[in-house]
Scaffold this motif. Structure first.
Motif, PDB file in Angstrom:
ATOM      1  N   TYR A 189      55.964  23.832  49.376  1.00  0.00           N
ATOM      2  CA  TYR A 189      55.538  22.454  49.594  1.00  0.00           C
ATOM      3  C   TYR A 189      54.018  22.321  49.697  1.00  0.00           C
ATOM      4  O   TYR A 189      53.495  21.226  49.781  1.00  0.00           O
ATOM      5  N   MET A 190      53.307  23.443  49.681  1.00  0.00           N
ATOM      6  CA  MET A 190      51.854  23.394  49.803  1.00  0.00           C
ATOM      7  C   MET A 190      51.232  23.061  48.453  1.00  0.00           C
ATOM      8  O   MET A 190      51.564  23.669  47.443  1.00  0.00           O
ATOM      9  N   VAL A 191      50.360  22.123  48.422  1.00  0.00           N
ATOM     10  CA  VAL A 191      49.651  21.693  47.216  1.00  0.00           C
ATOM     11  C   VAL A 191      50.646  21.372  46.098  1.00  0.00           C
ATOM     12  O   VAL A 191      50.434  21.714  44.941  1.00  0.00           O
ATOM     13  N   GLY A 192      51.739  20.754  46.449  1.00  0.00           N
ATOM     14  CA  GLY A 192      52.693  20.298  45.447  1.00  0.00           C
ATOM     15  C   GLY A 192      53.439  21.392  44.721  1.00  0.00           C
ATOM     16  O   GLY A 192      53.936  21.193  43.627  1.00  0.00           O
ATOM     17  N   GLY A 193      53.529  22.580  45.306  1.00  0.00           N
ATOM     18  CA  GLY A 193      54.273  23.664  44.676  1.00  0.00           C
ATOM     19  C   GLY A 193      53.545  24.322  43.524  1.00  0.00           C
ATOM     20  O   GLY A 193      54.166  24.875  42.628  1.00  0.00           O
ATOM     21  N   MET A 194      52.235  24.283  43.544  1.00  0.00           N
ATOM     22  CA  MET A 194      51.438  24.848  42.452  1.00  0.00           C
ATOM     23  C   MET A 194      51.215  26.346  42.618  1.00  0.00           C
ATOM     24  O   MET A 194      51.180  26.860  43.730  1.00  0.00           O
ATOM     25  N   THR A 195      51.033  27.035  41.499  1.00  0.00           N
ATOM     26  CA  THR A 195      50.512  28.393  41.519  1.00  0.00           C
ATOM     27  C   THR A 195      49.100  28.298  42.074  1.00  0.00           C
ATOM     28  O   THR A 195      48.355  27.388  41.736  1.00  0.00           O
ATOM     29  N   HIS A 196      48.746  29.235  42.956  1.00  0.00           N
ATOM     30  CA  HIS A 196      47.448  29.128  43.622  1.00  0.00           C
ATOM     31  C   HIS A 196      46.754  30.485  43.656  1.00  0.00           C
ATOM     32  O   HIS A 196      47.390  31.494  43.960  1.00  0.00           O
ATOM     33  N   PRO A 197      45.452  30.537  43.352  1.00  0.00           N
ATOM     34  CA  PRO A 197      44.732  31.807  43.452  1.00  0.00           C
ATOM     35  C   PRO A 197      44.400  32.131  44.907  1.00  0.00           C
ATOM     36  O   PRO A 197      44.056  31.242  45.681  1.00  0.00           O
ATOM     37  N   PHE A 198      44.534  33.389  45.274  1.00  0.00           N
ATOM     38  CA  PHE A 198      44.120  33.878  46.588  1.00  0.00           C
ATOM     39  C   PHE A 198      42.918  34.777  46.360  1.00  0.00           C
ATOM     40  O   PHE A 198      42.941  35.653  45.496  1.00  0.00           O
ATOM     41  N   HIS A 199      41.859  34.561  47.139  1.00  0.00           N
ATOM     42  CA  HIS A 199      40.604  35.289  46.941  1.00  0.00           C
ATOM     43  C   HIS A 199      40.012  35.664  48.293  1.00  0.00           C
ATOM     44  O   HIS A 199      40.055  34.875  49.228  1.00  0.00           O
ATOM     45  N   ILE A 200      39.479  36.870  48.385  1.00  0.00           N
ATOM     46  CA  ILE A 200      38.763  37.306  49.579  1.00  0.00           C
ATOM     47  C   ILE A 200      37.319  37.576  49.176  1.00  0.00           C
ATOM     48  O   ILE A 200      37.066  38.335  48.235  1.00  0.00           O
ATOM     49  N   GLU A 201      36.381  36.962  49.868  1.00  0.00           N
ATOM     50  CA  GLU A 201      34.955  37.153  49.575  1.00  0.00           C
ATOM     51  C   GLU A 201      34.476  38.528  50.020  1.00  0.00           C
ATOM     52  O   GLU A 201      34.825  38.994  51.097  1.00  0.00           O
ATOM     53  N   GLY A 202      33.696  39.169  49.178  1.00  0.00           N
ATOM     54  CA  GLY A 202      32.967  40.366  49.569  1.00  0.00           C
ATOM     55  C   GLY A 202      33.763  41.649  49.665  1.00  0.00           C
ATOM     56  O   GLY A 202      33.279  42.629  50.231  1.00  0.00           O
ATOM     57  N   THR A 203      34.974  41.671  49.130  1.00  0.00           N
ATOM     58  CA  THR A 203      35.756  42.905  49.167  1.00  0.00           C
ATOM     59  C   THR A 203      36.733  42.927  48.001  1.00  0.00           C
ATOM     60  O   THR A 203      36.859  41.954  47.265  1.00  0.00           O
ATOM     61  N   GLN A 204      37.395  44.032  47.818  1.00  0.00           N
ATOM     62  CA  GLN A 204      38.424  44.158  46.796  1.00  0.00           C
ATOM     63  C   GLN A 204      39.701  44.664  47.451  1.00  0.00           C
ATOM     64  O   GLN A 204      39.669  45.250  48.531  1.00  0.00           O
TER      65      GLN A 204
END
Length: 89
Positions: free
Chosen positions: A43-58
């Motif tokens: 239900y978050m953001v209308g059920g969209m695929t969403h990118p997850f990103h962390i700054e400054g690391t891998q």
């Protein structure tokens, strides 16, 4: 406050707590590996695929919905796409 077509972005949580950039909830011990589970609520953001990103690391993606990732997803990443309802570790 940022708003998008499908609702407010303030429903993002970390361990059940709403994200607050002015608060530190956890500290990472140097040299210790952590496993994070990222869950894209349907239900978050209308059920969209969403990118997850962390700054400054891998990080490495090890599974999607409990299934080991294919060779093309193995290796260091700085972001990962998470499908609606999907759990990624």
């Amino acid at each position: 406050m940022y708003r998008c077509k499908f609702g407010r972005m303030n429903i993002v949580t970390i361990n059940g707590r709403k994200f607050d950039p002015n608060r530190i909830d956890l500290r990472q011990e140097q040299g210790v590996t952590e496993v994070w589970e990222i869950y894209n609520r349907p239900y978050m953001v209308g059920g969209m695929t969403h990118p997850f990103h962390i700054e400054g690391t891998q990080f490495k993606v090890i599974s999607r919905d409990g299934i080991e990732v294919s060779p093309n997803e193995q290796g260091l990443k700085d972001s990962v796409l998470v499908e609606s309802g999907e759990r990624v570790k």
